[in-house]
Design a protein around this motif. Structure first.
Motif, PDB file in Angstrom:
ATOM      1  N   ARG A  52       0.826  -1.209   0.000  1.00 45.35           N
ATOM      2  CA  ARG A  52       0.000   0.000   0.000  1.00 45.35           C
ATOM      3  C   ARG A  52       0.860   1.260   0.000  1.00 45.35           C
ATOM      4  NH1 ARG A  52      -4.443  -2.203   4.462  1.00 45.35           N
ATOM      5  NH2 ARG A  52      -5.863  -3.178   2.944  1.00 45.35           N
ATOM      6  N   ARG A  53       1.950   1.256   0.759  1.00 44.09           N
ATOM      7  CA  ARG A  53       2.850   2.420   0.751  1.00 44.09           C
ATOM      8  C   ARG A  53       3.467   2.623  -0.621  1.00 44.09           C
ATOM      9  NH1 ARG A  53       4.568   0.291   5.710  1.00 44.09           N
ATOM     10  NH2 ARG A  53       6.453  -0.539   4.708  1.00 44.09           N
ATOM     11  N   TRP A  54       3.816   1.533  -1.274  1.00 46.66           N
ATOM     12  CA  TRP A  54       4.403   1.598  -2.620  1.00 46.66           C
ATOM     13  C   TRP A  54       3.449   2.292  -3.586  1.00 46.66           C
ATOM     14  CZ3 TRP A  54       3.250  -2.273  -6.742  1.00 46.66           C
ATOM     15  CH2 TRP A  54       4.057  -2.106  -7.872  1.00 46.66           C
ATOM     16  N   LEU A  55       2.188   1.907  -3.558  1.00 46.53           N
ATOM     17  CA  LEU A  55       1.208   2.561  -4.429  1.00 46.53           C
ATOM     18  C   LEU A  55       0.945   3.997  -4.006  1.00 46.53           C
ATOM     19  CD1 LEU A  55      -1.475  -0.209  -5.111  1.00 46.53           C
ATOM     20  CD2 LEU A  55       0.381   0.537  -6.599  1.00 46.53           C
ATOM     21  N   ALA A  56       0.885   4.236  -2.701  1.00 50.62           N
ATOM     22  CA  ALA A  56       0.631   5.591  -2.204  1.00 50.62           C
ATOM     23  C   ALA A  56       1.758   6.539  -2.608  1.00 50.62           C
ATOM     24  CB  ALA A  56       0.463   5.573  -0.686  1.00 50.62           C
ATOM     25  N   ASP A  57       2.996   6.079  -2.510  1.00 51.95           N
ATOM     26  CA  ASP A  57       4.133   6.914  -2.919  1.00 51.95           C
ATOM     27  C   ASP A  57       4.065   7.226  -4.409  1.00 51.95           C
ATOM     28  OD1 ASP A  57       5.063   6.876  -0.340  1.00 51.95           O
ATOM     29  OD2 ASP A  57       6.579   5.320  -0.689  1.00 51.95           O
ATOM     30  N   ALA A  58       3.684   6.233  -5.204  1.00 57.97           N
ATOM     31  CA  ALA A  58       3.568   6.464  -6.646  1.00 57.97           C
ATOM     32  C   ALA A  58       2.456   7.465  -6.940  1.00 57.97           C
ATOM     33  CB  ALA A  58       3.298   5.139  -7.361  1.00 57.97           C
ATOM     34  N   HIS A  59       1.341   7.363  -6.210  1.00 59.00           N
ATOM     35  CA  HIS A  59       0.237   8.307  -6.395  1.00 59.00           C
ATOM     36  C   HIS A  59       0.661   9.717  -6.018  1.00 59.00           C
ATOM     37  CE1 HIS A  59      -3.479  10.458  -5.170  1.00 59.00           C
ATOM     38  NE2 HIS A  59      -3.963   9.873  -6.251  1.00 59.00           N
ATOM     39  N   ALA A  60       1.386   9.845  -4.904  1.00 58.36           N
ATOM     40  CA  ALA A  60       1.854  11.159  -4.465  1.00 58.36           C
ATOM     41  C   ALA A  60       2.825  11.769  -5.469  1.00 58.36           C
ATOM     42  CB  ALA A  60       2.524  11.034  -3.092  1.00 58.36           C
ATOM     43  N   ALA A  61       3.545  10.913  -6.205  1.00 53.61           N
ATOM     44  CA  ALA A  61       4.500  11.405  -7.204  1.00 53.61           C
ATOM     45  C   ALA A  61       3.821  11.763  -8.519  1.00 53.61           C
ATOM     46  CB  ALA A  61       5.580  10.358  -7.449  1.00 53.61           C
ATOM     47  N   GLY A  62       2.488  11.605  -8.575  1.00 54.41           N
ATOM     48  CA  GLY A  62       1.754  11.990  -9.776  1.00 54.41           C
ATOM     49  C   GLY A  62       1.514  10.874 -10.762  1.00 54.41           C
ATOM     50  N   THR A  63       1.741   9.641 -10.376  1.00 53.79           N
ATOM     51  CA  THR A  63       1.493   8.515 -11.278  1.00 53.79           C
ATOM     52  C   THR A  63      -0.001   8.416 -11.596  1.00 53.79           C
ATOM     53  OG1 THR A  63       3.363   7.319 -10.325  1.00 53.79           O
ATOM     54  CG2 THR A  63       1.768   6.018 -11.571  1.00 53.79           C
ATOM     55  N   GLY A  64      -0.327   8.170 -12.851  1.00 47.37           N
ATOM     56  CA  GLY A  64      -1.715   8.111 -13.289  1.00 47.37           C
ATOM     57  C   GLY A  64      -2.445   6.879 -12.802  1.00 47.37           C
ATOM     58  N   ARG A  65      -3.779   6.940 -12.871  1.00 44.26           N
ATOM     59  CA  ARG A  65      -4.606   5.852 -12.376  1.00 44.26           C
ATOM     60  C   ARG A  65      -4.369   4.565 -13.160  1.00 44.26           C
ATOM     61  NH1 ARG A  65      -9.367   7.686  -9.513  1.00 44.26           N
ATOM     62  NH2 ARG A  65     -10.557   5.945 -10.368  1.00 44.26           N
ATOM     63  N   SER A  66      -4.195   4.667 -14.455  1.00 50.87           N
ATOM     64  CA  SER A  66      -3.979   3.463 -15.264  1.00 50.87           C
ATOM     65  C   SER A  66      -2.676   2.772 -14.883  1.00 50.87           C
ATOM     66  CB  SER A  66      -3.983   3.806 -16.752  1.00 50.87           C
ATOM     67  OG  SER A  66      -5.240   4.283 -17.166  1.00 50.87           O
ATOM     68  N   THR A  67      -1.623   3.572 -14.663  1.00 53.79           N
ATOM     69  CA  THR A  67      -0.338   3.002 -14.277  1.00 53.79           C
ATOM     70  C   THR A  67      -0.409   2.393 -12.884  1.00 53.79           C
ATOM     71  OG1 THR A  67       0.824   4.616 -15.650  1.00 53.79           O
ATOM     72  CG2 THR A  67       2.121   3.485 -13.972  1.00 53.79           C
ATOM     73  N   LEU A  68      -1.113   3.067 -11.963  1.00 54.85           N
ATOM     74  CA  LEU A  68      -1.281   2.507 -10.624  1.00 54.85           C
ATOM     75  C   LEU A  68      -2.020   1.172 -10.675  1.00 54.85           C
ATOM     76  CD1 LEU A  68      -2.256   5.694  -8.577  1.00 54.85           C
ATOM     77  CD2 LEU A  68      -0.107   4.417  -8.436  1.00 54.85           C
ATOM     78  N   ALA A  69      -3.054   1.108 -11.511  1.00 56.39           N
ATOM     79  CA  ALA A  69      -3.808  -0.141 -11.633  1.00 56.39           C
ATOM     80  C   ALA A  69      -2.934  -1.248 -12.199  1.00 56.39           C
ATOM     81  CB  ALA A  69      -5.035   0.084 -12.524  1.00 56.39           C
ATOM     82  N   ARG A  70      -2.087  -0.907 -13.168  1.00 56.89           N
ATOM     83  CA  ARG A  70      -1.190  -1.911 -13.746  1.00 56.89           C
ATOM     84  C   ARG A  70      -0.179  -2.395 -12.713  1.00 56.89           C
ATOM     85  NH1 ARG A  70       2.819   0.661 -17.265  1.00 56.89           N
ATOM     86  NH2 ARG A  70       4.065   0.512 -15.360  1.00 56.89           N
ATOM     87  N   ARG A  71       0.365  -1.473 -11.932  1.00 53.42           N
ATOM     88  CA  ARG A  71       1.355  -1.864 -10.917  1.00 53.42           C
ATOM     89  C   ARG A  71       0.715  -2.750  -9.852  1.00 53.42           C
ATOM     90  NH1 ARG A  71       5.019   3.638  -9.942  1.00 53.42           N
ATOM     91  NH2 ARG A  71       5.886   3.706 -12.059  1.00 53.42           N
ATOM     92  N   ALA A  72      -0.490  -2.412  -9.450  1.00 57.14           N
ATOM     93  CA  ALA A  72      -1.175  -3.236  -8.461  1.00 57.14           C
ATOM     94  C   ALA A  72      -1.435  -4.631  -9.010  1.00 57.14           C
ATOM     95  CB  ALA A  72      -2.483  -2.574  -8.036  1.00 57.14           C
ATOM     96  N   ALA A  73      -1.825  -4.712 -10.273  1.00 60.90           N
ATOM     97  CA  ALA A  73      -2.063  -6.017 -10.889  1.00 60.90           C
ATOM     98  C   ALA A  73      -0.774  -6.826 -10.951  1.00 60.90           C
ATOM     99  CB  ALA A  73      -2.647  -5.835 -12.282  1.00 60.90           C
ATOM    100  N   ALA A  74       0.340  -6.170 -11.281  1.00 55.08           N
ATOM    101  CA  ALA A  74       1.629  -6.868 -11.315  1.00 55.08           C
ATOM    102  C   ALA A  74       1.988  -7.399  -9.930  1.00 55.08           C
ATOM    103  CB  ALA A  74       2.717  -5.923 -11.818  1.00 55.08           C
ATOM    104  N   ALA A  75       1.767  -6.576  -8.903  1.00 56.74           N
ATOM    105  CA  ALA A  75       2.088  -7.006  -7.538  1.00 56.74           C
ATOM    106  C   ALA A  75       1.215  -8.177  -7.114  1.00 56.74           C
ATOM    107  CB  ALA A  75       1.915  -5.830  -6.576  1.00 56.74           C
TER     108      ALA A  75
END
Length: 307
Positions: free
Chosen positions: A62-85
């Motif tokens: 969750r921290r990994w995704l939260a840090d990426a979101h705070a850095a401005g990562t888009g929703r599609s990229t966040l969804a892809r990263r979560a799926a990979a994890a």
């Protein structure tokens, strides 16, 4: 397959490589997907507090995704990263590398289904007319570029699928292509008379001019006789779009959108379009109905007396 970054501990790096081999050999994932998973998971695993997988838990994910979101990562990229994890932790649990699956409870934002910018039918006609005029002198590259545009618009296939076609994948009599899509799913798509004419000219007058003794059996060839690279095909589309005043700057995927939308505008059944595009689920194809409804609203607002 390139090695992961040297920041990963040996045990973690070995697990990542084994997972990527699993994706390639057992699940048939494409090189593009494997590269994306490698990049995402390398970033995740580099943040482990200990040099083994046992510290990979839900709070860390969750921290990994939260840090990426705070850095401005888009929703599609966040969804892809979560799926990979989630895919990785499920595999690690299954292979005994983790005692539990922390990714099973990991949630991610749904990517927004943004409506694509779509080429109008008259703009598509202008695009292909301009390409046809450019191929009037039967220059091999111009004939190839015309066929690239005609097939992308006629069939809605992906640019990687187009560049992966071999000559034997064409049934000229039936006007069909045998396409190998995502997940190695094979399907047959049809094309019309304009693409048929462009194909005949390419095979007769264009391809022989580019083919070399060592050329592959690819339908489309590059300037040096090798299989056409998807990056070159993308540049062909972008360059051709400059000949259509007022048209959006779209690439091959934009022509795929246009093909689907124009078929639906013409009354094609949604499931036919699903089969043509090679979508695994109908919900993916339904995005294009939103485009046509949006266009219908514009027409209604302009024409209906009580709009």
């Amino acid at each position: 397959m390139p090695r992961p970054t040297p920041d990963l501990a040996a045990e973690v790096a070995e697990a990542l490589e084994a997972f990527l081999r699993h994706l390639e050999l057992e699940r048939g994932r494409s090189p593009h997907t494997i590269r994306a998973y490698r990049g995402d998971l390398t970033g995740l695993l580099a943040g482990l507090p200990r040099p083994d997988l046992t510290s990979l838990d839900l709070p860390l994910l969750r921290r990994w995704l939260a840090d990426a979101h705070a850095a401005g990562t888009g929703r599609s990229t966040l969804a892809r990263r979560a799926a990979a994890a989630r895919t990785f932790t499920a595999w690690a649990r299954h292979t005994g590398r983790l005692p539990t699956d922390p990714g099973a409870r990991l949630e991610s934002p749904r990517p927004r289904s943004a409506l694509p910018e779509v080429l109008r039918a008259d703009q598509a006609a202008d695009l292909l007319d301009a390409a046809g005029a450019g191929a009037a002198e039967n220059d091999p590259l111009a004939l190839r570029d015309l066929l690239v545009l005609e097939l992308l618009y006629a069939t809605g296939i992906r640019v990687a699928e187009l560049c992966g076609l071999d000559v034997d994948d064409i049934d000229a009599d039936r006007r069909t292509l045998r396409v190998l899509g995502k997940g190695d799913r094979e399907r047959t798509v049809v094309f019309g008379a304009p693409a048929e004419r462009a194909l005949a000219r390419w095979l007769q007058l264009g391809r022989p001019g580019l083919a070399r003794p060592g050329s592959p059996p690819a339908l489309l060839l590059g300037a040096r006789g090798g299989r056409l690279d998807p990056r070159v095909a993308r540049s062909v589309v972008h360059r051709a779009m400059t000949a259509v005043p007022g048209a959006p700057d779209i690439g091959p995927h934009g022509l795929r959108h246009a093909a689907a939308t124009h078929l639906l505008d013409g009354g094609a059944d949604l499931r036919y379009v699903q089969e043509l595009l090679g979508h695994a689920t109908l919900s993916t194809t339904q995005l294009y109905t939103h485009v046509t409804v949006d266009r219908l609203k514009v027409v209604h607002d302009q024409a209906h007396p009580r709009a």
